[in-house]
Design a protein around this motif. Structure first.
Motif, mmCIF file in Angstrom:
data_model
loop_
_atom_site.group_PDB
_atom_site.id
_atom_site.type_symbol
_atom_site.label_atom_id
_atom_site.label_comp_id
_atom_site.label_asym_id
_atom_site.label_seq_id
_atom_site.Cartn_x
_atom_site.Cartn_y
_atom_site.Cartn_z
ATOM 1 N N GLU A 1 0.830 -1.196 0.000
ATOM 2 C CA GLU A 1 0.000 0.000 0.000
ATOM 3 C C GLU A 1 0.869 1.252 0.000
ATOM 4 O O GLU A 1 1.901 1.321 0.650
ATOM 5 N N GLU A 2 0.427 2.256 -0.715
ATOM 6 C CA GLU A 2 1.192 3.488 -0.827
ATOM 7 C C GLU A 2 0.831 4.484 0.272
ATOM 8 O O GLU A 2 1.438 5.541 0.367
ATOM 9 N N GLY A 3 -0.110 4.174 1.075
ATOM 10 C CA GLY A 3 -0.536 5.114 2.094
ATOM 11 C C GLY A 3 -1.919 5.661 1.782
ATOM 12 O O GLY A 3 -2.478 5.432 0.730
ATOM 13 N N LYS A 4 -2.453 6.393 2.743
ATOM 14 C CA LYS A 4 -3.799 6.945 2.595
ATOM 15 C C LYS A 4 -3.775 8.161 1.674
ATOM 16 O O LYS A 4 -2.893 9.007 1.762
ATOM 17 N N VAL A 5 -4.766 8.231 0.788
ATOM 18 C CA VAL A 5 -4.868 9.353 -0.137
ATOM 19 C C VAL A 5 -5.985 10.276 0.338
ATOM 20 O O VAL A 5 -7.102 9.823 0.588
ATOM 21 N N PRO A 6 -5.711 11.583 0.486
ATOM 22 C CA PRO A 6 -6.775 12.506 0.910
ATOM 23 C C PRO A 6 -7.815 12.676 -0.192
ATOM 24 O O PRO A 6 -7.472 12.946 -1.340
ATOM 25 N N THR A 7 -9.070 12.492 0.160
ATOM 26 C CA THR A 7 -10.148 12.573 -0.832
ATOM 27 C C THR A 7 -11.344 13.301 -0.240
ATOM 28 O O THR A 7 -11.470 13.446 0.979
ATOM 29 N N THR A 8 -12.229 13.757 -1.130
ATOM 30 C CA THR A 8 -13.468 14.406 -0.705
ATOM 31 C C THR A 8 -14.645 13.729 -1.388
ATOM 32 O O THR A 8 -14.519 13.219 -2.507
ATOM 33 N N PRO A 9 -15.812 13.732 -0.743
ATOM 34 C CA PRO A 9 -16.983 13.099 -1.363
ATOM 35 C C PRO A 9 -17.455 13.852 -2.601
ATOM 36 O O PRO A 9 -18.042 13.257 -3.509
ATOM 37 N N THR A 10 -17.196 15.159 -2.654
ATOM 38 C CA THR A 10 -17.651 15.931 -3.805
ATOM 39 C C THR A 10 -16.874 15.544 -5.066
ATOM 40 O O THR A 10 -17.465 15.359 -6.135
ATOM 41 N N THR A 11 -15.558 15.416 -4.950
ATOM 42 C CA THR A 11 -14.756 15.025 -6.112
ATOM 43 C C THR A 11 -15.072 13.590 -6.511
ATOM 44 O O THR A 11 -15.136 13.267 -7.704
ATOM 45 N N ALA A 12 -15.283 12.731 -5.524
ATOM 46 C CA ALA A 12 -15.656 11.341 -5.821
ATOM 47 C C ALA A 12 -16.956 11.300 -6.618
ATOM 48 O O ALA A 12 -17.100 10.506 -7.556
ATOM 49 N N SER A 13 -17.889 12.166 -6.258
ATOM 50 C CA SER A 13 -19.175 12.200 -6.949
ATOM 51 C C SER A 13 -19.021 12.634 -8.403
ATOM 52 O O SER A 13 -19.640 12.054 -9.305
ATOM 53 N N VAL A 14 -18.157 13.623 -8.653
ATOM 54 C CA VAL A 14 -17.934 14.105 -10.020
ATOM 55 C C VAL A 14 -17.326 13.006 -10.887
ATOM 56 O O VAL A 14 -17.803 12.700 -11.985
ATOM 57 N N ILE A 15 -16.239 12.391 -10.384
ATOM 58 C CA ILE A 15 -15.521 11.389 -11.179
ATOM 59 C C ILE A 15 -16.371 10.142 -11.384
ATOM 60 O O ILE A 15 -16.442 9.594 -12.494
ATOM 61 N N ALA A 16 -17.046 9.687 -10.339
ATOM 62 C CA ALA A 16 -17.907 8.510 -10.480
ATOM 63 C C ALA A 16 -19.053 8.792 -11.449
ATOM 64 O O ALA A 16 -19.460 7.905 -12.212
ATOM 65 N N GLY A 17 -19.560 10.027 -11.439
ATOM 66 C CA GLY A 17 -20.619 10.382 -12.374
ATOM 67 C C GLY A 17 -20.159 10.265 -13.817
ATOM 68 O O GLY A 17 -20.885 9.751 -14.679
ATOM 69 N N ILE A 18 -18.945 10.731 -14.094
ATOM 70 C CA ILE A 18 -18.391 10.608 -15.442
ATOM 71 C C ILE A 18 -18.194 9.141 -15.800
ATOM 72 O O ILE A 18 -18.509 8.704 -16.918
ATOM 73 N N GLN A 19 -17.684 8.356 -14.861
ATOM 74 C CA GLN A 19 -17.466 6.932 -15.123
ATOM 75 C C GLN A 19 -18.760 6.227 -15.502
ATOM 76 O O GLN A 19 -18.808 5.452 -16.465
ATOM 77 N N VAL A 20 -19.813 6.463 -14.735
ATOM 78 C CA VAL A 20 -21.085 5.781 -15.006
ATOM 79 C C VAL A 20 -21.723 6.325 -16.280
ATOM 80 O O VAL A 20 -22.350 5.581 -17.037
ATOM 81 N N GLN A 21 -21.522 7.619 -16.551
ATOM 82 C CA GLN A 21 -22.010 8.173 -17.813
ATOM 83 C C GLN A 21 -21.361 7.449 -18.996
ATOM 84 O O GLN A 21 -22.015 7.126 -19.990
ATOM 85 N N GLU A 22 -20.052 7.190 -18.878
ATOM 86 C CA GLU A 22 -19.345 6.461 -19.929
ATOM 87 C C GLU A 22 -19.834 5.011 -19.998
ATOM 88 O O GLU A 22 -19.916 4.427 -21.083
ATOM 89 N N ALA A 23 -20.161 4.435 -18.850
ATOM 90 C CA ALA A 23 -20.695 3.068 -18.836
ATOM 91 C C ALA A 23 -22.012 2.995 -19.598
ATOM 92 O O ALA A 23 -22.260 2.049 -20.355
ATOM 93 N N VAL A 24 -22.871 3.998 -19.417
ATOM 94 C CA VAL A 24 -24.146 4.034 -20.138
ATOM 95 C C VAL A 24 -23.896 4.062 -21.644
ATOM 96 O O VAL A 24 -24.571 3.372 -22.421
#
Length: 390
Positions: A197-220
Motif C-alpha cells: 500500500e502506498e498510504g492513505k490518499v486525501p479525498t473528498t466526497p464531492t470530487t468522488a461524486s464528479v468522477i464517479a458520475g463521469i465513469q457511469v455516464q461512460e458506462a451508459v
C-alpha cells in the motif's frame, strides 16, 4: 377519447425512457463489475443502482472504518468492521430492489479469476494503487472486456476509458516514474498487500461524486453500442475542482505494450477449481490439442514451498504476492528461506493431484495450455456460474 390509465402511471425508469436513444432493457440485462467500494465505488454503485443495472458484482477486500463515513454514502456508523463489499451490496439493493448484487470479499489481483472478467459487460474501478489497476487492465485485455478507471486526490480527479483491443490501455498511460515505483516494489520478492500500500490518499466526497458520475455516464454509452454515442475510448477526463477546469486527453497506443495480449478463443469448462486437479487440467488440454506434450501456463507466479538450508521445508501454495516477509523466515532457525515458485505445470509435479484451489489459484481462473500444436485457453466456468447464478 379512451385514456389508458396504465400509460399515465410512471414507473421507476419513466424519466430515463424520455431520452430518445435510451434502452432500459439493455441496462436491465447488463452485468457490471465494480472494483473498490470506497469513496468512488460508493458513488458508482449508487448511480448504477438508480439506473437499474441488472447485475452488479462488487469486489473489495477491506472492512469499513470510521474515516469512510465522511466519503461513503452507503455506509453507517454501525457498519464499522463489516465488509465493504457485503454492506454496499445490501445498501444498493435498498435503493433498487430490482437489481441483483454479488459481493466478493477478496483481492482483485490474486483472488478473482479472469473468467469473471470474461462474463461481465464492463468493469468500473475506483482504486488507489497501480498494482490493482495493472491487474485489471491485463485481465480485461486478455478477455476483451472494456473498463473505466477513476481516481481522485483532494479536489482533483480523472476518469479514463479503455476498450480492448483497439484503444490505448492503462499500461500505455504509465510513465517511467510509474514503472520505477512498480519495479521497486516488485524487486522485494515477498510483498503482502499491507506492505504494497502506498498510504492513505486525501479525498473528498464531492470530487468522488464528479468522477464517479463521469465513469457511469461512460458506462451508459458503452451499454448502448448501437447508438452514435462516443465513449472516451483511450482517453481521459481530467477535473480540477479548485478552478473547475476540465479537459480531455488522448493517450497514444504504446508500441509493443506488454498488456496488449488477447486470449481467444476461451473455452468454457463446466468444472470447479475445488474439484479439478492440475493433472485433470493437463489431461483436458491434451485432448483439446490432440497431443501428449502439453504444459499449463499461468501469468500468476505461485509460491509452492519455502525451503531452508537447515533442512526444514514448508508448503505454501498461494500467489507469491500473498506470502509475507514473516513467512520467509524459518521457524526453526530464523534464517531467510528460499521460496520455490512455479508458473508452468507439466503434470508430473508431486502436487499435481492437488486441486487448483489447493495449489492456490483463484476461482474462475483461465489457464493457457501450450504445445507444439498450438494454444488453448481453458476457463473454470463452473466457478463463475456458481457465483453469478447464486
Amino acid at each position: 377519447m379512451n385514456i389508458n390509465l396504465d400509460e399515465l402511471q410512471e414507473d421507476r425508469y419513466a424519466r430515463l425512457r424520455l431520452i430518445p436513444w435510451w434502452d432500459q432493457e439493455k441496462l436491465k440485462n447488463a452485468t457490471v463489475m465494480v472494483v473498490g467500494a470506497g469513496a468512488i465505488g460508493n458513488e458508482i454503485l449508487k448511480n448504477l443502482a438508480l439506473l437499474g443495472i441488472g447485475t452488479i458484482i462488487i469486489i473489495d477486500l477491506d472492512q469499513i472504518e470510521n474515516s469512510n463515513l465522511s466519503r461513503a454514502v452507503l455506509f453507517r456508523e454501525s457498519d464499522e468492521n463489516k465488509s465493504k463489499a457485503v454492506v454496499a451490496a445490501e445498501r444498493i439493493r435498498e435503493i433498487n430492489p430490482e437489481i441483483k448484487t454479488i459481493p466478493i470479499e477478496g483481492s482483485i489481483i490474486t483472488e478473482v479469476g479472469k473468467g469473471f472478467f470474461h462474463h461481465v459487460d464492463l468493469v468500473l474501478a475506483g482504486l488507489d494503487n497501480r498494482e490493482a489497476r495493472l491487474s485489471i487492465n491485463q485481465k480485461c485485455w486478455k478477455t476483451n472486456t472494456p473498463w473505466i478507471d477513476g481516481a481522485i486526490e483532494v479536489f482533483q480527479g480523472f476518469a479514463r476509458v479503455f476498450i480492448p483491443p483497439d484503444s490505448a490501455c492503462y499500461e500505455c498511460t504509465m510513465n517511467e516514474a510509474d514503472y520505477r515505483l512498480l519495479n521497486f516494489r516488485k524487486s522485494c520478492s515477498l510483498l503482502t498487500r499491507k506492505q504494497m500500500e502506498e498510504g492513505k490518499v486525501p479525498t473528498t466526497p464531492t470530487t468522488a461524486s464528479v468522477i464517479a458520475g463521469i465513469q457511469v455516464q461512460e458506462a451508459v454509452k458503452l451499454l448502448h453500442p448501437e447508438t452514435d454515442l462516443q465513449p472516451l475510448a483511450g482517453k481521459g477526463f481530467v477535473f480540477n475542482g479548485l478552478s473547475h477546469d476540465s479537459y480531455v486527453v488522448t493517450y497514444p497506443i504504446k508500441e509493443n505494450c506488454l498488456s496488449h495480449e488477447s486470449w481467444e478463443p476461451i473455452q468454457a469448462l463446466a468444472l470447479k477449481s475445488e474439484e479439478t486437479t492440475m493433472k485433470d487440467l493437463i489431461f483436458l488440454a491434451r485432448n483439446k490439442l490432440k497431443t501428449k506434450e502439453v504444459v499449463i501456463e499461468t501469468d500468476m507466479e505461485m509460491a509452492i514451498k519455502a525451503v531452508c538450508y537447515c533442512g526444514k521445508e514448508e508448503p505454501l501454495f498461494r500467489p507469491l504476492t500473498d506470502v509475507s516477509f514473516e513467512e520467509a523466515r524459518c521457524t526453526n532457525c530464523g534464517e531467510e528461506r528460499e521460496i520455490q515458485m512455479a508458473h508452468s505445470f507439466y503434470g508430473d509435479e508431486p502436487y499435481a493431484q492437488l486441486t487448483l484451489r489447493q495449489i492456490g489459484f483463484p476461482p474462475g481462473e483461465i489457464f493457457q495450455g501450450r504445445s507444439d500444436e498450438g494454444l488453448v485457453y481453458l476457463e473454470m466456468t463452473g466457478d463463475v456460474d456458481s457465483i453469478l447464478k447464486r
